[in-house]
Design a protein around this motif. Structure first.
Motif, short mmCIF file in Angstrom:
data_model
loop_
_atom_site.label_atom_id
_atom_site.label_comp_id
_atom_site.label_asym_id
_atom_site.label_seq_id
_atom_site.Cartn_x
_atom_site.Cartn_y
_atom_site.Cartn_z
N GLU A 158 -8.32 -9.74 -27.24
CA GLU A 158 -7.98 -8.33 -27.05
C GLU A 158 -7.72 -8.06 -25.56
O GLU A 158 -8.46 -8.53 -24.69
N THR A 159 -6.66 -7.30 -25.26
CA THR A 159 -6.28 -7.01 -23.88
C THR A 159 -6.24 -5.53 -23.56
O THR A 159 -6.03 -5.16 -22.41
N ARG A 160 -6.44 -4.69 -24.55
CA ARG A 160 -6.34 -3.25 -24.32
C ARG A 160 -7.41 -2.78 -23.32
O ARG A 160 -8.57 -3.14 -23.43
N GLY A 161 -6.99 -1.96 -22.35
CA GLY A 161 -7.91 -1.38 -21.39
C GLY A 161 -8.29 -2.28 -20.24
O GLY A 161 -9.09 -1.88 -19.37
N LEU A 162 -7.75 -3.49 -20.18
CA LEU A 162 -8.08 -4.43 -19.11
C LEU A 162 -6.95 -4.49 -18.09
O LEU A 162 -5.77 -4.37 -18.44
N SER A 163 -7.28 -4.69 -16.83
CA SER A 163 -6.25 -4.92 -15.82
C SER A 163 -5.66 -6.30 -16.02
O SER A 163 -6.25 -7.15 -16.71
N LEU A 164 -4.49 -6.55 -15.43
CA LEU A 164 -3.87 -7.87 -15.56
C LEU A 164 -4.78 -8.95 -14.99
O LEU A 164 -4.85 -10.07 -15.53
N GLN A 179 -6.00 -13.95 -2.70
CA GLN A 179 -6.79 -14.87 -1.88
C GLN A 179 -7.39 -15.99 -2.72
O GLN A 179 -7.44 -17.14 -2.29
N ALA A 180 -7.82 -15.63 -3.92
CA ALA A 180 -8.35 -16.66 -4.82
C ALA A 180 -7.26 -17.64 -5.23
O ALA A 180 -7.49 -18.86 -5.30
N GLU A 181 -6.06 -17.11 -5.45
CA GLU A 181 -4.94 -17.96 -5.84
C GLU A 181 -4.51 -18.87 -4.68
O GLU A 181 -4.09 -20.00 -4.90
N GLN A 182 -4.61 -18.37 -3.45
CA GLN A 182 -4.16 -19.14 -2.29
C GLN A 182 -5.04 -20.38 -2.04
O GLN A 182 -4.63 -21.31 -1.36
N LEU A 207 -5.19 -2.10 -4.25
CA LEU A 207 -4.70 -3.09 -3.28
C LEU A 207 -5.80 -4.10 -2.96
O LEU A 207 -5.52 -5.30 -2.83
N ASN A 208 -7.04 -3.64 -2.84
CA ASN A 208 -8.15 -4.56 -2.57
C ASN A 208 -8.30 -5.57 -3.70
O ASN A 208 -8.55 -6.76 -3.46
N GLU A 209 -8.14 -5.12 -4.96
CA GLU A 209 -8.22 -6.02 -6.11
C GLU A 209 -7.09 -7.04 -6.08
O GLU A 209 -7.29 -8.22 -6.35
N ILE A 210 -5.89 -6.56 -5.74
CA ILE A 210 -4.74 -7.46 -5.66
C ILE A 210 -4.95 -8.49 -4.56
O ILE A 210 -4.66 -9.68 -4.72
N LYS A 211 -5.46 -8.03 -3.40
CA LYS A 211 -5.73 -8.94 -2.27
C LYS A 211 -6.72 -10.02 -2.68
O LYS A 211 -6.52 -11.21 -2.40
N LEU A 224 0.83 -1.20 0.00
CA LEU A 224 0.00 0.00 0.00
C LEU A 224 0.87 1.26 0.00
O LEU A 224 0.54 2.24 -0.66
N LYS A 225 1.98 1.22 0.74
CA LYS A 225 2.88 2.38 0.76
C LYS A 225 3.41 2.69 -0.64
O LYS A 225 3.50 3.85 -1.05
#
Length: 473
Positions: free
Chosen positions: A456-462, A249-252, A241-245, A225-226
């Motif tokens: 197509e991947t343009r405009g999408l988050s990873l 969590q889904a991956e874990q 950060l919430n999206e990454i979390k 977050l920093k």
């Protein structure tokens, strides 16, 4: 340097960042892509250095050792790409960039001082480890640092630095070769210039924060977050950060990531796309021009010194094309842009093949070949070059991102190595016409694959890109 080590305490970097997150991101991009500049210079400088290096009173290279000197860097890059990705997953992106800067500097000095071909090949291989490592880590680092609406521009900045490095290499080759061509060790002067960006990268790494996605993957959410607050606006930082979390969590819930994950269909599909795009980007023959452009122009009728000067045109158009391509990455769909680039390259390759056959022996041929190689580079560097690295970064699953990018870039570098090693042989057996017709076959294969398989991947988050693959398979 240790008191600013963000891998231990990223908040310590807050006092060196710009208040404007966009400006700090620009600074991060500039510093990290010095690795791309080194990548470009070290791969481009051999284009002009080889004719002088091969002389009997220098390294006395024959056809075999000349090919080994040119391609040993590429072989090293193949190994560097696969090991660099895995190491960056364990140690962090920033730490690996620092180690690569040291390796760049050490191996460049070794090449400059090499007394014979064997030592030169060893240090060129070591230099290749740094080049291959940077080809994986820097695009991955930039993809993870950038917001989705600027990812195309940030990741392709590395490609701009690569072609800028090659352009600078061609300029220095032409100037040094024409001014000091009769000096015994002129090729050493060409090589030593690469120490400057290596030192700049080593010093500049002090301001680089660690990737927030890597920090989060290690459970260091506060540190992540920093860093996000340094490169995003406050509200966006927390949301990201919430999206990454949520993604972690889904991956874990799944088992620990291993190479066995490549058996999972959607992961397999993502990695396969990166592998094919990376391979095709090399098999269309781009580095026959970047490594042997001087020899191609000599073969078509130019003298050595004239060919060195004419080759600068290739470097210049490559830089201009990448700048244009970068400006289009967030305006034009990836598939459309890549298909346009592949189609243009394939048509030009066929035209070169026909021209060199029909105009063989004509005084017009060298100028026709130069014009067509410039057009080839406009299509390649304006679309295939920047999008190739971007698509590899975007289609590497988060679960095994370092490994995924490592595998894709391993194939990229192996195909690069094959082209670099075999091009002189192809030239002597098939001639310019047959060689470029062969490259055109791979160009057509790439068009078919992209049309059928690349989403197509343009405009999408990873994370969104990955979710789309899960739903498609």
């Amino acid at each position: 340097m240790q008191n600013l080590n963000v891998s231990e305490n990223p908040v310590q970097l807050e006092h060196v960042q710009e208040k404007n997150p966009k400006k700090f991101l620009k600074l991060i991009t500039t510093v990290s892509t010095f690795g791309g500049l080194l990548f470009g210079y070290d791969t481009g400088v051999i284009n002009g250095a080889l004719p002088f290096m091969a002389k009997p009173d220098q390294l006395n290279l024959n056809a075999l050792t000349e090919g080994a000197v040119a391609s040993s860097l590429i072989l090293g890059a193949a190994f560097g790409s696969i090991t660099g990705g895995r190491l960056s997953d364990k140690k962090g992106r920033r730490s690996l960039i620092m180690y690569l800067a040291i390796l760049f500097l050490f191996s460049t000095i070794g090449c400059v001082l090499a007394p014979n071909a064997s030592i030169m090949i060893v240090f060129r291989f070591l230099l290749g480890l740094a080049v291959g490592g940077s080809s994986v880590i820097i695009p991955s680092y930039l993809a993870e640092m950038s917001p989705s609406d600027r990812r195309g521009m940030m990741v392709t900045r590395n490609e701009l630095m690569i072609v800028t490095g090659q352009f600078l290499a061609y300029i220095f080759n032409a100037v040094i070769g024409n001014a000091f061509g009769d000096t015994g060790h002129v090729w050493r002067y060409m090589l030593v210039i690469a120490t400057l960006p290596a030192v700049a990268l080593w010093i500049g790494v002090v301001i680089l924060p660690e990737s927030p996605r890597w920090l989060a993957s290690k459970g260091r959410m506060a540190d992540a977050l920093k860093v996000l607050r340094m490169i995003r606006n406050e509200g966006i930082a927390q949301q990201e950060l919430n999206e990454i979390k949520a993604h972690i969590q889904a991956e874990q819930k799944m088992e620990k990531a291993t190479l066995k994950d490549l058996r999972i269909p959607w992961i397999q599909k993502m990695v396969l796309i990166g592998v094919v795009i990376g391979s095709i980007s090399q098999l269309v023959g781009i580095n026959s021009i970047m490594y042997y452009g001087t020899q191609i122009l000599e073969n078509s009728g130019f003298g050595t010194k004239t060919a060195l000067i004419a080759n600068v045109a290739n470097g210049l158009i490559a830089v201009i094309a990448v700048i244009v391509g970068m400006s289009l990455t967030n305006k034009i769909n990836r598939r459309t842009m890549l298909l346009t680039g592949l189609t243009g390259v394939t048509v030009v390759l066929i035209t070169i093949g026909i021209s060199t056959f029909v105009l063989a022996g004509s005084p017009v041929l060298p100028f026709v070949v130069l014009s067509l190689t410039v057009l080839y580079l406009a299509f390649f560097q304006g679309a295939i070059g920047p999008l190739g690295w971007l698509i590899i970064a975007e289609t590497s699953p988060a679960r095994i991102r370092g490994v995924g990018m490592g595998i894709a870039t391993l194939f990229l570098w192996l195909c690069n190595f094959i082209v670099g090693l075999l091009f002189p042989t192809l030239l002597s057996t098939l001639g310019l016409s047959g060689t470029f017709f062969l490259f055109a076959v791979f160009g057509f294969s790439g068009i078919v694959f992209v049309a059928k398989n690349l989403p197509e991947t343009r405009g999408l988050s990873l994370e969104q890109i990955e979710d789309n693959f899960k739903m498609r398979v």
